[in-house]
Design a protein around this motif. Structure first.
Motif, PDB file in Angstrom:
ATOM      1  N   SER A  12       0.649  -1.152   0.083  1.00  0.00           N
ATOM      2  CA  SER A  12       0.209   0.151  -0.046  1.00  0.00           C
ATOM      3  C   SER A  12       0.849   1.193   0.036  1.00  0.00           C
ATOM      4  N   GLU A  13       1.658   1.236   0.726  1.00  0.00           N
ATOM      5  CA  GLU A  13       2.963   2.393   0.803  1.00  0.00           C
ATOM      6  C   GLU A  13       3.495   2.688  -0.692  1.00  0.00           C
ATOM      7  N   ARG A  14       3.930   1.499  -1.427  1.00  0.00           N
ATOM      8  CA  ARG A  14       4.501   1.515  -2.800  1.00  0.00           C
ATOM      9  C   ARG A  14       3.390   2.162  -3.687  1.00  0.00           C
ATOM     10  N   SER A  15       2.253   1.669  -3.582  1.00  0.00           N
ATOM     11  CA  SER A  15       1.125   2.115  -4.469  1.00  0.00           C
ATOM     12  C   SER A  15       0.691   3.550  -4.332  1.00  0.00           C
ATOM     13  N   LEU A  16       0.679   4.068  -3.140  1.00  0.00           N
ATOM     14  CA  LEU A  16       0.210   5.462  -2.706  1.00  0.00           C
ATOM     15  C   LEU A  16       1.568   6.402  -3.209  1.00  0.00           C
ATOM     16  N   LYS A  17       2.748   5.789  -2.972  1.00  0.00           N
ATOM     17  CA  LYS A  17       4.110   6.480  -3.645  1.00  0.00           C
ATOM     18  C   LYS A  17       3.981   6.579  -5.079  1.00  0.00           C
ATOM     19  N   LEU A  18       3.702   5.670  -5.731  1.00  0.00           N
ATOM     20  CA  LEU A  18       3.567   5.686  -7.202  1.00  0.00           C
ATOM     21  C   LEU A  18       2.564   6.498  -7.856  1.00  0.00           C
ATOM     22  N   LEU A  19       1.237   6.266  -7.211  1.00  0.00           N
ATOM     23  CA  LEU A  19       0.277   7.239  -7.700  1.00  0.00           C
ATOM     24  C   LEU A  19       0.697   8.732  -7.252  1.00  0.00           C
ATOM     25  N   GLN A  20       1.346   9.061  -6.252  1.00  0.00           N
ATOM     26  CA  GLN A  20       1.640  10.540  -5.921  1.00  0.00           C
ATOM     27  C   GLN A  20       2.805  10.921  -7.202  1.00  0.00           C
ATOM     28  N   ASN A  21       3.631   9.982  -7.232  1.00  0.00           N
ATOM     29  CA  ASN A  21       4.814  10.391  -8.416  1.00  0.00           C
ATOM     30  C   ASN A  21       4.096  10.437  -9.705  1.00  0.00           C
ATOM     31  N   MET A  44      11.200   7.810 -10.608  1.00  0.00           N
ATOM     32  CA  MET A  44      11.439   8.761  -9.587  1.00  0.00           C
ATOM     33  C   MET A  44      11.937   8.207  -8.254  1.00  0.00           C
ATOM     34  N   PRO A  45      12.770   8.729  -7.387  1.00  0.00           N
ATOM     35  CA  PRO A  45      13.255   8.219  -6.077  1.00  0.00           C
ATOM     36  C   PRO A  45      12.159   7.707  -5.364  1.00  0.00           C
ATOM     37  N   ALA A  46      12.444   6.385  -4.633  1.00  0.00           N
ATOM     38  CA  ALA A  46      11.432   5.762  -3.695  1.00  0.00           C
ATOM     39  C   ALA A  46      11.921   6.077  -2.410  1.00  0.00           C
ATOM     40  N   PRO A  47      11.081   6.066  -1.266  1.00  0.00           N
ATOM     41  CA  PRO A  47      11.490   6.144  -0.012  1.00  0.00           C
ATOM     42  C   PRO A  47      12.146   5.038   0.514  1.00  0.00           C
ATOM     43  N   ARG A  48      12.172   3.853  -0.159  1.00  0.00           N
ATOM     44  CA  ARG A  48      12.742   2.589   0.159  1.00  0.00           C
ATOM     45  C   ARG A  48      12.912   1.657  -0.850  1.00  0.00           C
ATOM     46  N   PHE A  49      13.470   0.617  -0.745  1.00  0.00           N
ATOM     47  CA  PHE A  49      13.727  -0.281  -1.812  1.00  0.00           C
ATOM     48  C   PHE A  49      12.369  -1.096  -1.796  1.00  0.00           C
ATOM     49  N   TRP A  50      11.740  -1.427  -2.872  1.00  0.00           N
ATOM     50  CA  TRP A  50      10.480  -2.227  -2.934  1.00  0.00           C
ATOM     51  C   TRP A  50      10.760  -3.635  -2.874  1.00  0.00           C
ATOM     52  N   VAL A  51      11.306  -4.139  -1.686  1.00  0.00           N
ATOM     53  CA  VAL A  51      11.562  -5.417  -1.447  1.00  0.00           C
ATOM     54  C   VAL A  51      11.739  -5.944   0.100  1.00  0.00           C
ATOM     55  N   ASP A 106      18.974  -1.931   6.951  1.00  0.00           N
ATOM     56  CA  ASP A 106      19.253  -0.453   6.974  1.00  0.00           C
ATOM     57  C   ASP A 106      19.114  -0.158   5.262  1.00  0.00           C
ATOM     58  N   VAL A 107      19.889  -0.849   4.736  1.00  0.00           N
ATOM     59  CA  VAL A 107      19.832  -0.363   3.158  1.00  0.00           C
ATOM     60  C   VAL A 107      18.708  -0.535   2.467  1.00  0.00           C
ATOM     61  N   VAL A 108      17.706  -1.436   2.622  1.00  0.00           N
ATOM     62  CA  VAL A 108      16.466  -1.693   1.905  1.00  0.00           C
ATOM     63  C   VAL A 108      15.482  -0.715   2.606  1.00  0.00           C
ATOM     64  N   ASN A 109      15.795  -0.193   3.793  1.00  0.00           N
ATOM     65  CA  ASN A 109      14.738   0.996   4.425  1.00  0.00           C
ATOM     66  C   ASN A 109      15.214   2.264   4.016  1.00  0.00           C
ATOM     67  N   ASN A 110      16.245   2.354   3.494  1.00  0.00           N
ATOM     68  CA  ASN A 110      16.646   3.797   2.969  1.00  0.00           C
ATOM     69  C   ASN A 110      16.265   4.212   1.616  1.00  0.00           C
ATOM     70  N   PRO A 111      16.376   5.466   1.365  1.00  0.00           N
ATOM     71  CA  PRO A 111      15.654   5.971   0.034  1.00  0.00           C
ATOM     72  C   PRO A 111      16.523   5.067  -1.323  1.00  0.00           C
ATOM     73  N   ALA A 112      15.642   4.770  -2.232  1.00  0.00           N
ATOM     74  CA  ALA A 112      16.139   4.169  -3.400  1.00  0.00           C
ATOM     75  C   ALA A 112      16.257   5.216  -4.638  1.00  0.00           C
ATOM     76  N   PRO A 113      17.152   5.062  -5.256  1.00  0.00           N
ATOM     77  CA  PRO A 113      17.282   5.960  -6.482  1.00  0.00           C
ATOM     78  C   PRO A 113      15.932   5.761  -7.361  1.00  0.00           C
ATOM     79  N   ARG A 114      15.396   4.800  -7.472  1.00  0.00           N
ATOM     80  CA  ARG A 114      14.086   4.602  -8.298  1.00  0.00           C
ATOM     81  C   ARG A 114      13.205   3.589  -7.841  1.00  0.00           C
ATOM     82  N   SER A 115      12.065   3.263  -8.430  1.00  0.00           N
ATOM     83  CA  SER A 115      11.356   2.168  -7.989  1.00  0.00           C
ATOM     84  C   SER A 115      11.612   0.785  -8.405  1.00  0.00           C
ATOM     85  N   TYR A 116      12.606   0.694  -9.326  1.00  0.00           N
ATOM     86  CA  TYR A 116      13.000  -0.488 -10.099  1.00  0.00           C
ATOM     87  C   TYR A 116      11.855  -1.464 -10.746  1.00  0.00           C
ATOM     88  N   LEU A 117      10.828  -0.700 -11.186  1.00  0.00           N
ATOM     89  CA  LEU A 117       9.734  -1.461 -11.731  1.00  0.00           C
ATOM     90  C   LEU A 117       9.661  -0.870 -13.256  1.00  0.00           C
TER      91      LEU A 117
END
Length: 134
Positions: A12-21, A44-51, A106-117
């Motif tokens: 749901s976090e991923r969905s809302l962020k992508l919709l916002q982007n 666009m950058p993501a707030p975390r890695f989606w994994v 820590d890495v997974v929960n830090n900002p990612a450069p993009r969504s990798y989708l």
């Protein structure tokens, strides 16, 4: 391997962020292009890695062992895991005493450069999110 119909805890976090982007991309465009907006949303950058942390840990620990489980993966997913591995490796070299699991978490929960989708998969997520939000 993900089981059919399984749902990740951050979907749901991923969905809302992508919709916002997606909406931000549409607002910036002078000539509206939905395809461009879907592509922008995925890039666009993501707030975390989606994994999940557990899945990332399985892949990264194998990469540290010299076993590359990413060879048969889709290019976006492969790039994501290799970026997580690269970041983890840098931190592990600086802090060899820190457990690998803590670093990956820590890495997974830090900002990612993009969504990798792919933009097509981002489109599916965004369209589904629009139906639930509106």
């Amino acid at each position: 391997m993900k089981k059919k119909n399984s749902k990740c805890e951050f979907s749901s976090e991923r969905s809302l962020k992508l919709l916002q982007n997606f909406r931000e991309s549409l607002a910036r465009q002078s000539k509206i292009s939905a395809v461009r907006a879907f592509k922008d949303a995925a890039e666009m950058p993501a707030p975390r890695f989606w994994v999940s942390e557990a899945r990332a840990m399985r892949i990264v620990s194998r990469l540290f062992q010299g076993i590359d489980l990413t060879t048969g993966m889709h290019s976006e997913k492969r790039e994501m895991y290799l970026e997580i591995y690269r970041r983890t490796k840098v931190i592990k070299e600086r802090n060899p005493e820190t457990p690998l699991g803590d670093i990956v978490f820590d890495v997974v929960n830090n900002p990612a450069p993009r969504s990798y989708l792919t933009w097509q998969y981002a489109r599916k997520i965004i369209n589904k999110a629009k139906r639930h939000v509106e």
